[in-house]
Design a protein around this motif. Sequence first.
Motif, PDB file in Angstrom:
ATOM      1  N   LEU A  59       0.829  -1.199   0.000  1.00 16.95           N
ATOM      2  CA  LEU A  59       0.000   0.000   0.000  1.00 16.95           C
ATOM      3  C   LEU A  59       0.869   1.256   0.000  1.00 16.95           C
ATOM      4  O   LEU A  59       0.559   2.239  -0.695  1.00 16.95           O
ATOM      5  CB  LEU A  59      -0.927  -0.004   1.222  1.00 16.95           C
ATOM      6  CG  LEU A  59      -1.973   1.112   1.272  1.00 16.95           C
ATOM      7  CD1 LEU A  59      -2.923   1.020   0.089  1.00 16.95           C
ATOM      8  CD2 LEU A  59      -2.756   1.048   2.583  1.00 16.95           C
ATOM      9  N   ASP A  60       1.958   1.241   0.766  1.00 15.06           N
ATOM     10  CA  ASP A  60       2.881   2.385   0.770  1.00 15.06           C
ATOM     11  C   ASP A  60       3.446   2.643  -0.627  1.00 15.06           C
ATOM     12  O   ASP A  60       3.611   3.801  -1.044  1.00 15.06           O
ATOM     13  CB  ASP A  60       4.030   2.140   1.750  1.00 15.06           C
ATOM     14  CG  ASP A  60       3.586   2.243   3.212  1.00 15.06           C
ATOM     15  OD1 ASP A  60       2.504   2.801   3.453  1.00 15.06           O
ATOM     16  OD2 ASP A  60       4.331   1.753   4.088  1.00 15.06           O
ATOM     17  N   ARG A  61       3.734   1.570  -1.345  1.00 12.64           N
ATOM     18  CA  ARG A  61       4.236   1.735  -2.710  1.00 12.64           C
ATOM     19  C   ARG A  61       3.171   2.352  -3.613  1.00 12.64           C
ATOM     20  O   ARG A  61       3.482   3.163  -4.488  1.00 12.64           O
ATOM     21  CB  ARG A  61       4.676   0.381  -3.278  1.00 12.64           C
ATOM     22  CG  ARG A  61       5.970  -0.165  -2.689  1.00 12.64           C
ATOM     23  CD  ARG A  61       6.417  -1.403  -3.453  1.00 12.64           C
ATOM     24  NE  ARG A  61       6.689  -1.092  -4.860  1.00 12.64           N
ATOM     25  CZ  ARG A  61       7.006  -2.001  -5.766  1.00 12.64           C
ATOM     26  NH1 ARG A  61       7.098  -3.286  -5.410  1.00 12.64           N
ATOM     27  NH2 ARG A  61       7.246  -1.651  -7.014  1.00 12.64           N
ATOM     28  N   MET A  62       1.910   1.966  -3.419  1.00 15.10           N
ATOM     29  CA  MET A  62       0.837   2.545  -4.212  1.00 15.10           C
ATOM     30  C   MET A  62       0.698   4.043  -3.928  1.00 15.10           C
ATOM     31  O   MET A  62       0.461   4.843  -4.843  1.00 15.10           O
ATOM     32  CB  MET A  62      -0.480   1.815  -3.929  1.00 15.10           C
ATOM     33  CG  MET A  62      -0.500   0.373  -4.413  1.00 15.10           C
ATOM     34  SD  MET A  62      -2.109  -0.422  -4.155  1.00 15.10           S
ATOM     35  CE  MET A  62      -3.111   0.516  -5.323  1.00 15.10           C
ATOM     36  N   ILE A  63       0.834   4.408  -2.653  1.00 14.30           N
ATOM     37  CA  ILE A  63       0.778   5.823  -2.283  1.00 14.30           C
ATOM     38  C   ILE A  63       1.948   6.575  -2.932  1.00 14.30           C
ATOM     39  O   ILE A  63       1.783   7.682  -3.466  1.00 14.30           O
ATOM     40  CB  ILE A  63       0.803   5.974  -0.757  1.00 14.30           C
ATOM     41  CG1 ILE A  63      -0.486   5.386  -0.147  1.00 14.30           C
ATOM     42  CG2 ILE A  63       0.953   7.438  -0.348  1.00 14.30           C
ATOM     43  CD1 ILE A  63      -0.460   5.256   1.362  1.00 14.30           C
ATOM     44  N   ALA A  64       3.122   5.952  -2.907  1.00 10.17           N
ATOM     45  CA  ALA A  64       4.289   6.567  -3.544  1.00 10.17           C
ATOM     46  C   ALA A  64       4.079   6.696  -5.053  1.00 10.17           C
ATOM     47  O   ALA A  64       4.485   7.695  -5.671  1.00 10.17           O
ATOM     48  CB  ALA A  64       5.539   5.744  -3.253  1.00 10.17           C
ATOM     49  N   ALA A  65       3.426   5.701  -5.652  1.00 13.76           N
ATOM     50  CA  ALA A  65       3.171   5.743  -7.095  1.00 13.76           C
ATOM     51  C   ALA A  65       2.259   6.903  -7.464  1.00 13.76           C
ATOM     52  O   ALA A  65       2.377   7.478  -8.550  1.00 13.76           O
ATOM     53  CB  ALA A  65       2.562   4.423  -7.560  1.00 13.76           C
ATOM     54  N   ASP A  66       1.348   7.249  -6.560  1.00 10.30           N
ATOM     55  CA  ASP A  66       0.479   8.404  -6.809  1.00 10.30           C
ATOM     56  C   ASP A  66       1.284   9.696  -6.869  1.00 10.30           C
ATOM     57  O   ASP A  66       0.847  10.689  -7.461  1.00 10.30           O
ATOM     58  CB  ASP A  66      -0.581   8.511  -5.695  1.00 10.30           C
ATOM     59  CG  ASP A  66      -1.949   8.041  -6.162  1.00 10.30           C
ATOM     60  OD1 ASP A  66      -2.040   7.506  -7.282  1.00 10.30           O
ATOM     61  OD2 ASP A  66      -2.928   8.233  -5.419  1.00 10.30           O
TER      62      ASP A  66
END
Length: 241
Positions: A135-142
């Motif tokens: 999930l942290d990676r998804m937030i970073a991807a945003d």
Amino acid sequence: MAQQTQPPARNLTYRLLDTIGLAIVTGQYETQPFPTEAQLAQTHGVSRSVTREAVKMLTAKGLLSARPRQGTVVRPAETWNLFDTDVLRWMLERTFSVDLLRQFSQLRIAIEPEAAALAAQFGGAADLRQIDAGLDRMIAADREADDPLDADIAFHIAILKASRNPFYGQFRDVVATALRTSIRFTNRIKGRNASITDHAAVRDAIVARDPVAARAAMRHLIGDVIELIDRVEGTDGSPTG
């Protein structure tokens, strides 16, 4: 003068496997008989042993069969091993199919909600950290600090692993392949990355050890994809791209 070395036989075998497998799945042998091993060896410039091994592997994947007095023939698509990642990859090389995307999503909705429920019940601390990391990676991807496709896949794969059920874990590569297809499609249609809120709801339910909520949150997440597919197909029958 430097001496040229030939690629290892194993590399030649997989290269031939990929070439022939893709040709079969994309229909290149629908109107012509499948070549003999001798013809394949001559056409692709490889040994008979390499050809024989590639044909054996394609037979194991359900794409070919050898019949007495008929030689090697291409088997019907319904006999192909769709859980084989090579076969899935070759299928995705064909003309884009909304039906295939829907079928992928239907498979996911049969697997992932239950995996999320099991993760809520049996996932260990390390498993939960991996889900958080996804999930942290998804937030970073945003923020364009990570790849949105890889980040989304990492989140879903972490949940499959957290189910602590080896059978669900075996679906890892299939789900990843399905996700690569559906995420590219949905992100292009929606014009944005996957919903962080919806994914966080799945994570929160798992962390709260609430299997009912985890199952429902994952069903909602994948259900949105199926609704989007139906909506797009209802307009012009295919995605634009």
